[in-house]
Design a protein around this motif. Structure first.
Motif, PDB file in Angstrom:
ATOM      1  N   SER A 147       0.837  -1.200   0.000  1.00 24.68           N
ATOM      2  CA  SER A 147       0.000   0.000   0.000  1.00 24.68           C
ATOM      3  C   SER A 147       0.869   1.246   0.000  1.00 24.68           C
ATOM      4  N   GLY A 148       1.913   1.247   0.822  1.00 26.11           N
ATOM      5  CA  GLY A 148       2.806   2.411   0.859  1.00 26.11           C
ATOM      6  C   GLY A 148       3.451   2.645  -0.485  1.00 26.11           C
ATOM      7  N   LEU A 149       3.935   1.546  -1.069  1.00 31.96           N
ATOM      8  CA  LEU A 149       4.619   1.661  -2.359  1.00 31.96           C
ATOM      9  C   LEU A 149       3.662   2.149  -3.439  1.00 31.96           C
ATOM     10  N   THR A 150       2.445   1.622  -3.401  1.00 29.85           N
ATOM     11  CA  THR A 150       1.508   1.929  -4.484  1.00 29.85           C
ATOM     12  C   THR A 150       0.974   3.351  -4.386  1.00 29.85           C
ATOM     13  N   ILE A 151       0.767   3.863  -3.164  1.00 28.86           N
ATOM     14  CA  ILE A 151       0.282   5.252  -3.125  1.00 28.86           C
ATOM     15  C   ILE A 151       1.388   6.223  -3.524  1.00 28.86           C
ATOM     16  N   ILE A 152       2.649   5.882  -3.178  1.00 29.64           N
ATOM     17  CA  ILE A 152       3.756   6.745  -3.615  1.00 29.64           C
ATOM     18  C   ILE A 152       3.883   6.704  -5.139  1.00 29.64           C
ATOM     19  N   LEU A 153       3.737   5.510  -5.695  1.00 29.90           N
ATOM     20  CA  LEU A 153       3.840   5.351  -7.151  1.00 29.90           C
ATOM     21  C   LEU A 153       2.677   6.044  -7.851  1.00 29.90           C
TER      22      LEU A 153
END
Lengths: 309, 390
Positions: free
Chosen positions: A26-32
């Protein structure tokens, strides 16, 4: 003959694993999705969260509580995890505001190289603080043995894993609530859809970006903290979560939180089933799902970030 | 000047004498001298390394090999603007091809091993390319990294591939513990030298081929694709096929480098060849040397390996050192070593400016400090803005 209770246990194991994956991805995807940054240092933030938690929980266990009762132990672990994740927020703020912001306008190879450099630096920072040897946690997490196991369909299941499922579900609900219902969440999504328009209507894009990156760092750290107790903290622990959350993102669709959720649970459950039924497939299972998704629906199961969370 | 007094290979172009290396590649005299010096230096390395304390031939050799893989990566990076973060996959595929053949099938011929490495890398690149080239940008980088790490996991998990200990490239007993070259067995020192010279030849040929490719219609088409894919499609370039072909060629460079690594180091481990940190390092070499140039990645590779060995000698925190150098390159020298040598703000232009007026250094220092201060102020403002104040 595959016994039903085995199916239930392995599915539950898979769900627990899926929630850990979702926390990371989730962290990676919202940053992406919002910043357009592929944060290669995300796995190291996960590792950092785990290391900080091991020290914090160790200190808490030594100082304040005697975790002889199961509940006390769980509270200590939860408090330690939340604190450790909170430590990662300023780290995220610093990385975004000072290092990443100057290079948004430049060729994307530079941001990849930059986050790769951060990966290397954070990794060695961990090595400097906690030493090159894996951190053993038997003493710190001895309380985990005091927990009663839960009986499900005639089989026992560790309470701690159940806790991860509960916490993971709570975080999931919280995240969707944040992006769907709160004003800040809507502003973040609006920024993701159209940066210029958001600026025009008075959104401070810089601040939104920093907030999102700090949020991503927080969840990476929290995932590391929650995933830690049954295992040990070691220097290489960041690589696998990073790659698996890539797989999750590809399956779910670029920058889609909904997709990340479905992808994480899919990967979690199928991996655990593969481990149980065909152990040789354990490593390949997530990638096999990824390859199929790429062939059939290259944009992922759910579209992209913005219109829906 | 009469024609008969001219050296062979020297031609006149626009009133300037140029040295003709091959069709389409004519160097000015200065550059030709530099190129000659570079080639001579490459061949002289085995004689020079004993003079330098702590430098082994194998270090330079590995630097060249990884640099060669970076030259391959650069075909994608420079022309199609695709950032591959999984080039270790092809390097590793090549290296493992030699190891598997040597260990399990008793194949000893060096050139057979290398040919297999090439084929293995081409096959891996074809499959990975097919799956990941549906996407561009960050998504592409993410996919290549994921597939590369899949190969790493497979190599580490399979007993056939030796697990995390890896496999050695020492086919059969009684052959000196090394592959044979054209059926001949050589003493270890001679073998090392021969493989090094072979590497130099392969690297030089590879560079010439890459130059031809970059300056051919295909190279131009790839440039067009990198600038604007949709427009390239409109003017009739079959973008998918071209990019795929470029990806495979780029992978083959990695595979050849990996194969040579296998026969030179004679032991292949997943950590050293397939791990995604190696992919990152290959990308780093291209950036360090200058990814807008042909030679940059190769020079970046050699410099990186010296950095690695030198760094290992005085710190345990070599990765952090690499990271800091990388940060410096990203923020200070984005055009890399070779890239910084050309252009009007280049090292050469600045050296000329210092010669004509030494006080200019002071000006630069003031400007540099000013820029640094500006960057710090911006950073501080960014941090403050997070907490509401501006």
């Amino acid at each position: 003959m595959v016994a039903l209770e085995n199916v239930a246990i392995h599915t539950l194991n898979g769900v627990q694993y899926g929630f850990v994956l979702f926390l990371i991805a989730s962290g990676l995807t919202i940053i992406l999705g919002i910043l357009d940054v592929l944060n290669l240092a995300h796995g190291e933030l996960f590792a950092l969260g785990a290391y900080v938690t091991s020290s914090l929980v160790g200190a808490l266990v030594g100082a304040a509580f005697t975790p002889d009762s199961g509940l006390g132990f769980l509270l200590v672990v939860l408090a330690g995890s939340a604190l450790a994740a909170a430590v990662l927020v300023p780290v995220g703020l610093f990385l975004e505001a000072v290092l990443l912001r100057p290079i948004y306008e430049r060729d994307e190879v530079y941001q990849l190289v930059l986050t790769f450099a951060l990966l290397l630096v954070i990794k060695d920072a961990i090595k400097y603080v906690w030493g090159p040897k894996p951190v053993r946690l038997e003493g710190v997490y001895s309380g985990i043995n005091a927990l009663a196991t839960v009986s499900i369909a005639g089989r026992t299941f560790p309470t701690y894993k159940l806790l991860i499922i509960v916490v993971g579900a709570a975080v999931t609900v919280g995240l969707f609530y944040f992006f769907e219902r709160t004003k800040t969440g809507r502003i973040v999504r609006a920024t993701a859809i159209d940066r210029e328009m958001a600026t025009a209507i008075g959104v401070d894009v810089d601040r939104t970006f920093t907030l999102v990156f700090a949020m991503g760092a927080f969840f990476a750290g929290f995932a590391g903290a929650m995933a830690l107790p049954p295992t040990q903290a070691h220097l290489e622990m960041g690589a696998d979560p990073l790659v698996l959350s890539f797989v999750v993102i590809v399956i779910g669709g670029l920058g889609s939180l909904r997709g990340a959720f479905v992808g994480a649970l899919l990967v979690g459950v199928l991996t655990r089933w593969a481990t149980w039924l065909y152990p040789a497939m354990e490593l390949a299972a997530p990638f096999a799902i990824m390859a199929v998704v790429l062939l059939v629906k290259p944009e992922g199961l759910f579209g992209s970030w913005g219109e829906r969370a | 000047m009469s024609d008969d007094r001219r050296l062979p290979g020297v031609v006149d172009r626009d009133g300037e004498r140029r040295v003709r290396v091959m069709a389409g590649l004519e160097l000015s005299r200065g550059r030709a001298a530099l190129a000659l010096l570079g080639v001579a230096l490459l061949f002289a390395v085995p004689d020079l390394t004993p003079l330098l304390p702590g430098v082994k031939l194998l270090v330079v050799h590995q630097g060249l090999l990884f640099g060669f893989a970076a030259v391959g990566l650069n075909l994608l990076l420079r022309h199609t603007r695709l950032v591959s973060f999984g080039h270790a996959a092809f390097f590793g595929a090549g290296a493992y091809a030699t190891a598997v053949l040597a260990t399990h099938y008793e194949v000893a011929g060096l050139f057979t091993l290398l040919a297999t490495a090439l084929v293995a890398a081409a096959v891996v690149a074809t499959v990975v390319g097919y799956l990941s080239l549906r996407h561009t940008g960050l998504y592409f980088a993410l996919l290549t990294l994921a597939f590369g790490q899949l190969l790493f996991a497979i190599a580490q998990g399979q007993q056939f591939l030796g697990g995390s200990d890896g496999l050695s490239v020492r086919p059969g007993p009684g052959r000196g513990g090394a592959p044979t070259i054209l059926g001949q067995v050589f003493a270890p020192e001679v073998y090392e030298l021969l493989v090094y010279y072979l590497t130099v030849v392969v690297v030089l040929v590879g560079l010439l081929v890459m130059y031809r490719l970059a300056n051919s219609p295909i190279g131009n088409a790839l440039d067009a694709i990198g600038q604007d894919r949709t427009r390239a499609q409109f003017i009739g370039i079959p973008t998918r096929r071209y990019v795929w072909a470029a990806f495979v060629i780029s992978g083959v460079y990695g595979g050849i480098a990996g194969g040579l690594y296998g026969v030179a180091v004679k032991h292949v481990r997943p950590e050293a060849t397939l791990h995604f940190l190696r992919s990152g390092e290959i990308l780093f070499m291209a950036i360090l040397g200058g990814f807008q140039t042909l030679l940059g990645p190769l020079i970046g590779g050699v410099v990186f390996f010296f950095l690695k060995i030198g760094g290992r000698n005085f710190t345990d925190y070599f990765d952090a050192l690499t990271g800091v150098v990388l940060l410096l390159v990203v923020f200070g020298f984005p055009r890399g070593i070779v890239g910084s040598l050309g252009g009007d703000r280049s090292v050469r232009a600045r050296a000329a400016a210092v010669r004509s007026d030494p006080t200019v250094v002071l000006e630069w220092a003031v400007a540099g400090v000013g820029r640094l201060g500006g960057a710090l102020r911006t950073a501080a403002r960014n941090v403050r803005s997070v907490f509401g104040g501006t």
